[in-house]
Design a protein around this motif. Structure first.
Motif, mmCIF file in Angstrom:
data_model
loop_
_atom_site.group_PDB
_atom_site.id
_atom_site.type_symbol
_atom_site.label_atom_id
_atom_site.label_comp_id
_atom_site.label_asym_id
_atom_site.label_seq_id
_atom_site.Cartn_x
_atom_site.Cartn_y
_atom_site.Cartn_z
ATOM 1 N N GLY A 78 0.801 -1.211 0.000
ATOM 2 C CA GLY A 78 0.000 0.000 0.000
ATOM 3 C C GLY A 78 0.840 1.270 0.000
ATOM 4 N N GLN A 79 2.086 1.151 0.451
ATOM 5 C CA GLN A 79 2.997 2.297 0.399
ATOM 6 C C GLN A 79 3.173 2.806 -1.023
ATOM 7 O OE1 GLN A 79 6.585 0.631 1.989
ATOM 8 N NE2 GLN A 79 6.057 1.079 4.118
ATOM 9 N N LEU A 80 3.160 1.886 -1.984
ATOM 10 C CA LEU A 80 3.444 2.253 -3.369
ATOM 11 C C LEU A 80 2.371 3.176 -3.926
ATOM 12 C CD1 LEU A 80 4.592 -1.276 -4.575
ATOM 13 C CD2 LEU A 80 6.059 0.684 -4.076
ATOM 14 N N ALA A 81 1.102 2.884 -3.604
ATOM 15 C CA ALA A 81 0.022 3.737 -4.084
ATOM 16 C C ALA A 81 0.134 5.132 -3.501
ATOM 17 C CB ALA A 81 -1.329 3.107 -3.733
ATOM 18 N N GLN A 82 0.455 5.221 -2.221
ATOM 19 C CA GLN A 82 0.604 6.528 -1.588
ATOM 20 C C GLN A 82 1.799 7.279 -2.167
ATOM 21 O OE1 GLN A 82 0.555 6.319 2.665
ATOM 22 N NE2 GLN A 82 -1.411 5.271 2.762
ATOM 23 N N VAL A 88 6.233 10.238 -6.413
ATOM 24 C CA VAL A 88 7.430 9.391 -6.389
ATOM 25 C C VAL A 88 7.203 8.194 -7.307
ATOM 26 C CG1 VAL A 88 8.974 8.009 -4.952
ATOM 27 C CG2 VAL A 88 7.965 10.111 -4.035
ATOM 28 N N ARG A 89 8.146 7.907 -8.180
ATOM 29 C CA ARG A 89 7.999 6.799 -9.118
ATOM 30 C C ARG A 89 8.068 5.461 -8.386
ATOM 31 N NH1 ARG A 89 12.042 5.042 -14.100
ATOM 32 N NH2 ARG A 89 10.930 3.090 -14.613
ATOM 33 N N THR A 90 7.209 4.532 -8.784
ATOM 34 C CA THR A 90 7.189 3.187 -8.213
ATOM 35 C C THR A 90 6.986 2.178 -9.338
ATOM 36 O OG1 THR A 90 4.791 3.178 -7.863
ATOM 37 C CG2 THR A 90 6.162 4.052 -6.071
ATOM 38 N N PRO A 91 7.351 0.912 -9.117
ATOM 39 C CA PRO A 91 7.092 -0.109 -10.132
ATOM 40 C C PRO A 91 5.639 -0.566 -10.094
ATOM 41 C CG PRO A 91 8.261 -1.064 -8.278
ATOM 42 C CD PRO A 91 8.152 0.399 -7.996
ATOM 43 N N ARG A 92 5.127 -0.988 -11.234
ATOM 44 C CA ARG A 92 3.785 -1.567 -11.302
ATOM 45 C C ARG A 92 3.762 -2.833 -10.465
ATOM 46 N NH1 ARG A 92 -1.039 -2.419 -11.478
ATOM 47 N NH2 ARG A 92 -2.243 -3.219 -13.239
ATOM 48 N N THR A 93 2.738 -2.984 -9.604
ATOM 49 C CA THR A 93 2.749 -4.058 -8.608
ATOM 50 C C THR A 93 1.357 -4.667 -8.447
ATOM 51 O OG1 THR A 93 4.530 -2.942 -7.410
ATOM 52 C CG2 THR A 93 3.317 -4.631 -6.213
ATOM 53 N N GLY A 225 13.107 5.039 9.245
ATOM 54 C CA GLY A 225 12.701 4.095 8.214
ATOM 55 C C GLY A 225 13.895 3.646 7.401
ATOM 56 N N ALA A 226 13.851 2.391 6.940
ATOM 57 C CA ALA A 226 14.862 1.843 6.042
ATOM 58 C C ALA A 226 14.227 1.735 4.662
ATOM 59 C CB ALA A 226 15.332 0.483 6.539
ATOM 60 N N PHE A 227 14.751 2.482 3.711
ATOM 61 C CA PHE A 227 14.155 2.601 2.388
ATOM 62 C C PHE A 227 14.976 1.828 1.360
ATOM 63 C CE2 PHE A 227 12.234 5.994 4.649
ATOM 64 C CZ PHE A 227 11.075 6.351 3.985
ATOM 65 N N ASP A 228 14.282 1.080 0.523
ATOM 66 C CA ASP A 228 14.903 0.429 -0.618
ATOM 67 C C ASP A 228 14.490 1.196 -1.868
ATOM 68 O OD1 ASP A 228 16.167 -1.616 0.841
ATOM 69 O OD2 ASP A 228 14.318 -2.782 0.886
ATOM 70 N N LEU A 229 15.499 1.652 -2.613
ATOM 71 C CA LEU A 229 15.241 2.427 -3.820
ATOM 72 C C LEU A 229 16.182 1.988 -4.930
ATOM 73 C CD1 LEU A 229 15.464 4.837 -1.251
ATOM 74 C CD2 LEU A 229 13.991 5.892 -2.961
ATOM 75 N N GLU A 236 16.702 9.043 -12.051
ATOM 76 C CA GLU A 236 15.428 9.123 -11.341
ATOM 77 C C GLU A 236 15.379 8.081 -10.226
ATOM 78 O OE1 GLU A 236 10.638 9.109 -12.388
ATOM 79 O OE2 GLU A 236 12.066 8.136 -13.740
ATOM 80 N N ALA A 237 14.827 8.475 -9.076
ATOM 81 C CA ALA A 237 14.677 7.557 -7.950
ATOM 82 C C ALA A 237 13.391 6.755 -8.108
ATOM 83 C CB ALA A 237 14.665 8.323 -6.638
ATOM 84 N N VAL A 238 13.487 5.439 -7.875
ATOM 85 C CA VAL A 238 12.328 4.554 -7.939
ATOM 86 C C VAL A 238 12.163 3.920 -6.564
ATOM 87 C CG1 VAL A 238 11.265 2.586 -9.090
ATOM 88 C CG2 VAL A 238 12.836 4.077 -10.360
ATOM 89 N N PHE A 239 11.034 4.163 -5.923
ATOM 90 C CA PHE A 239 10.778 3.681 -4.568
ATOM 91 C C PHE A 239 10.246 2.262 -4.602
ATOM 92 C CE2 PHE A 239 7.380 3.213 -1.306
ATOM 93 C CZ PHE A 239 8.206 3.106 -0.189
ATOM 94 N N LEU A 240 10.853 1.371 -3.788
ATOM 95 C CA LEU A 240 10.410 -0.012 -3.694
ATOM 96 C C LEU A 240 9.684 -0.296 -2.386
ATOM 97 C CD1 LEU A 240 13.566 -1.884 -5.047
ATOM 98 C CD2 LEU A 240 11.535 -1.159 -6.329
#
Length: 277
Positions: A78-82, A88-93, A225-229, A236-240
């Motif tokens: 659910g983090q990805l939708a927010q 913030v760019r995210t992968p399709r999931t 928080g520990a962020f994987d990007l 460009e940063a992509v948030f995982l």
């Protein structure tokens, strides 16, 4: 636990073996009932009622403190939708127990199939194989006999677009401070299956990644928080994922740099001073 504990909900005082204290800074890590049950020693010694009772007690202690860590955030995909709504760019999931169907829904030629945080809830390494993350092609998934090997319908997994990238980062946010590591590994499962093949290097956090982390922490009121990007070829940063309970000691040991531990200590001290001054 044999130590007598009692929390006066009205006054906020915590009695520990007859000594009363007022919690000022409370940092609860891996405090969910499921995590307490999975990590209990000896194995099986924590039943669901006991685990949920202790988890609730820890949440209540944190609620009485002036400063509680890590902060508030939704956990999981659910983090990805927010994040997308925040620019913030995210992968399709897709989250599914039918991997071929999920792969078709994602529609990317290459996919990542993974079970987030499986090590926390499955302490027996012999059972890790079925949960290890893997990179698979769409055609291979569609031509397979069913859902991905080892996860055939038994539980939902994350099926995610594989994003080509120049760098992979683990970024730690600590009350406004940021520490970053660059991670290089031959396979997504290498940290679990062949940790010696993984290299971790302390780096300056690229500005787009730092901006993404700060944007999300502000929106989620997240102190830690520990962020994987990922960082794309264009920068460009992509948030995982953001893990509010993410550990850092493994990354520090690999990088031979212990700045996160220092910043964590400074953060807790400063929060204590603010809450007691």
């Amino acid at each position: 636990m044999s130590t007598p504990l009692a929390l006066d909900v009205d006054s906020g005082l915590l009695d520990v073996s007859g000594r009363r204290v007022r919690p000022a800074v409370v940092w609860v890590r891996h405090g969910s009932a499921c995590a307490l049950m999975a990590q209990a020693r000896p194995a099986g010694s924590m039943n669901p009622l006991r685990a949920e009772s202790w988890s609730g007690f820890l949440r209540q202690v944190a609620a009485t403190a002036d400063a509680a860590l890590p902060g508030g955030t939704v956990v999981g995909p659910g983090q990805l939708a927010q994040a997308r709504r925040l620019g913030v760019r995210t992968p399709r999931t897709v989250v599914t127990n039918d991997v071929p169907a999920g792969a078709r829904e994602v529609g990317a030629p290459t996919l990542v199939v993974k079970t987030p945080d499986f090590r926390l809830f499955e302490p027996d390494r012999r059972n890790w194989k079925a949960a290890l993350p893997s990179v698979v092609g769409l055609e291979a998934v569609e031509q397979g006999p069913g859902p991905a090997p080892g996860v055939a319908g038994e539980r939902p997994v994350v099926v995610q677009e594989y994003v080509p990238h120049a760098r992979e980062l683990r970024v730690y946010h600590l009350d406004g401070g940021i520490c970053a590591f660059e991670v290089r590994k031959p396979d997504p499962s290498s940290p679990m299956t062949d940790p010696d093949s993984v290299t971790v290097t302390r780096v300056d956090c690229p500005p787009p990644a730092a901006e993404a982390v700060r944007t999300l922490c502000t929106a989620w009121n997240l102190r830690y928080g520990a962020f994987d990007l990922l960082v794309s070829d264009t920068g460009e940063a992509v948030f995982l994922e953001a893990n509010p309970d993410g550990d850092w000691l493994w990354f520090e040991r690999k990088a031979r740099w212990h700045g996160v531990s220092f910043m964590a200590a400074v953060m807790v001290r400063e929060l204590f001073v603010r809450s007691t001054s």
